[in-house]
Design a protein around this motif. Structure first.
Motif, PDB file in Angstrom:
ATOM      1  N   UNK A  81      28.085  47.590  36.455  1.00 48.40           N
ATOM      2  CA  UNK A  81      29.001  47.588  35.410  1.00 48.40           C
ATOM      3  C   UNK A  81      28.936  48.900  34.617  1.00 48.40           C
ATOM      4  N   UNK A  82      29.926  49.015  33.680  1.00 48.22           N
ATOM      5  CA  UNK A  82      29.681  50.122  32.735  1.00 48.22           C
ATOM      6  C   UNK A  82      28.312  50.248  31.727  1.00 48.22           C
ATOM      7  N   UNK A  83      27.952  48.918  31.529  1.00 44.68           N
ATOM      8  CA  UNK A  83      26.813  49.074  30.583  1.00 44.68           C
ATOM      9  C   UNK A  83      25.569  48.548  31.212  1.00 44.68           C
ATOM     10  N   UNK A  84      25.633  47.897  32.322  1.00 39.46           N
ATOM     11  CA  UNK A  84      24.343  47.657  32.989  1.00 39.46           C
ATOM     12  C   UNK A  84      24.621  47.231  34.448  1.00 39.46           C
ATOM     13  N   UNK A  85      23.586  46.414  35.070  1.00 35.48           N
ATOM     14  CA  UNK A  85      23.958  45.912  36.386  1.00 35.48           C
ATOM     15  C   UNK A  85      23.252  44.549  36.591  1.00 35.48           C
ATOM     16  N   UNK A 122      33.259  44.866  30.621  1.00 37.76           N
ATOM     17  CA  UNK A 122      32.311  44.903  31.889  1.00 37.76           C
ATOM     18  C   UNK A 122      33.210  45.062  33.134  1.00 37.76           C
ATOM     19  N   UNK A 123      34.477  45.665  32.901  1.00 42.73           N
ATOM     20  CA  UNK A 123      35.331  45.907  34.188  1.00 42.73           C
ATOM     21  C   UNK A 123      35.067  47.463  34.422  1.00 42.73           C
ATOM     22  N   UNK A 124      34.806  47.826  35.843  1.00 49.06           N
ATOM     23  CA  UNK A 124      34.553  49.165  36.233  1.00 49.06           C
ATOM     24  C   UNK A 124      35.902  49.907  36.053  1.00 49.06           C
ATOM     25  N   UNK A 125      36.767  49.460  36.405  1.00 52.22           N
ATOM     26  CA  UNK A 125      38.266  50.208  36.474  1.00 52.22           C
ATOM     27  C   UNK A 125      39.407  49.412  35.639  1.00 52.22           C
ATOM     28  N   UNK A 126      39.099  49.443  34.526  1.00 52.26           N
ATOM     29  CA  UNK A 126      39.968  48.376  33.755  1.00 52.26           C
ATOM     30  C   UNK A 126      41.409  48.694  33.824  1.00 52.26           C
ATOM     31  N   UNK A 127      41.758  50.009  33.838  1.00 52.67           N
ATOM     32  CA  UNK A 127      43.283  50.123  34.252  1.00 52.67           C
ATOM     33  C   UNK A 127      43.709  49.568  35.191  1.00 52.67           C
ATOM     34  N   UNK A 128      43.100  49.906  36.289  1.00 48.53           N
ATOM     35  CA  UNK A 128      43.429  49.368  37.707  1.00 48.53           C
ATOM     36  C   UNK A 128      43.608  47.755  37.738  1.00 48.53           C
TER      37      UNK A 128
END
Length: 192
Positions: free
Chosen positions: A5-9, A128-134
């Motif tokens: 994720x953007x802030x961790x895994x 936590x979304x990787x591609x929030x726009x999509x």
């Protein structure tokens, strides 16, 4: 490493235990599928255990993919919506769920998904979304529709609701066949 994720895994081990590793710098070191050793501070961040200030050692690099299919189970929004702090072992678990895409009734995020029979819901965790726009575009296109999608249980938010992370696109699906009594209960439970 089964999800980044953007802030961790998120990590899982051979027992199926899952834990969130918090740290933007750590994210730069790993890819999905890597085998790693992590040391750091295990903390309780609100309702979720996580490792903060991690030291990450990559033991084996992967191709950047991980087969999540063996981890994904069937579940209901009605069940997931009841997960409170004592359900910490569920955080990081992956499920296929079905329900109606809704605007977030809590006002904290953008979208959620509601069980059509009980009216209970969970909220999609935007940060936590990787591609929030999509992801938002997919959810917006399915707003008000009955869909199936895979989610990760994130945590029980302090305001009293469960956050989940969509890990697949929502796909419109047919409504289940309902008895007359289920139809009546559905209408009653969804009246606002």
């Amino acid at each position: 490493v089964y999800y980044v994720c953007p802030q961790g895994f998120w990590l899982t081990d051979e027992t199926g235990y899952t834990i969130y590793i918090y740290g933007v710098d750590a994210v730069k070191l790993v890819a999905q599928g890597d085998k790693v050793k992590v040391t750091g501070n295990k903390i309780l961040y609100y309702s979720m255990y996580e490792i903060e200030k991690p030291a990450v050692e990559v033991l084996e690099k992967a191709s950047g993919a991980y087969d999540l299919s063996s981890m994904i189970k069937e579940n209901t929004i009605d069940t997931i919506s009841t997960y409170e702090k004592e359900y910490r072992y569920e955080y990081g678990r992956l499920y296929t769920v079905q329900g109606k895409v809704i605007e977030d009734p809590t006002g904290k995020y953008t979208y959620g998904i509601r069980d059509i029979l009980t009216g209970k819901y969970v909220v999609f965790y935007d940060s936590a979304m990787n591609d929030k726009d999509a992801t938002h575009a997919n959810l917006k296109a399915n707003l008000g529709k009955y869909v199936s999608l895979d989610v990760m249980v994130w945590d029980h938010y302090s305001s009293g609701f469960v956050r989940v992370l969509p890990i697949s696109d929502a796909v419109e699906t047919s409504l289940p066949e309902l008895s007359d009594q289920q139809l009546i209960d559905m209408v009653k439970n969804n009246i606002e």
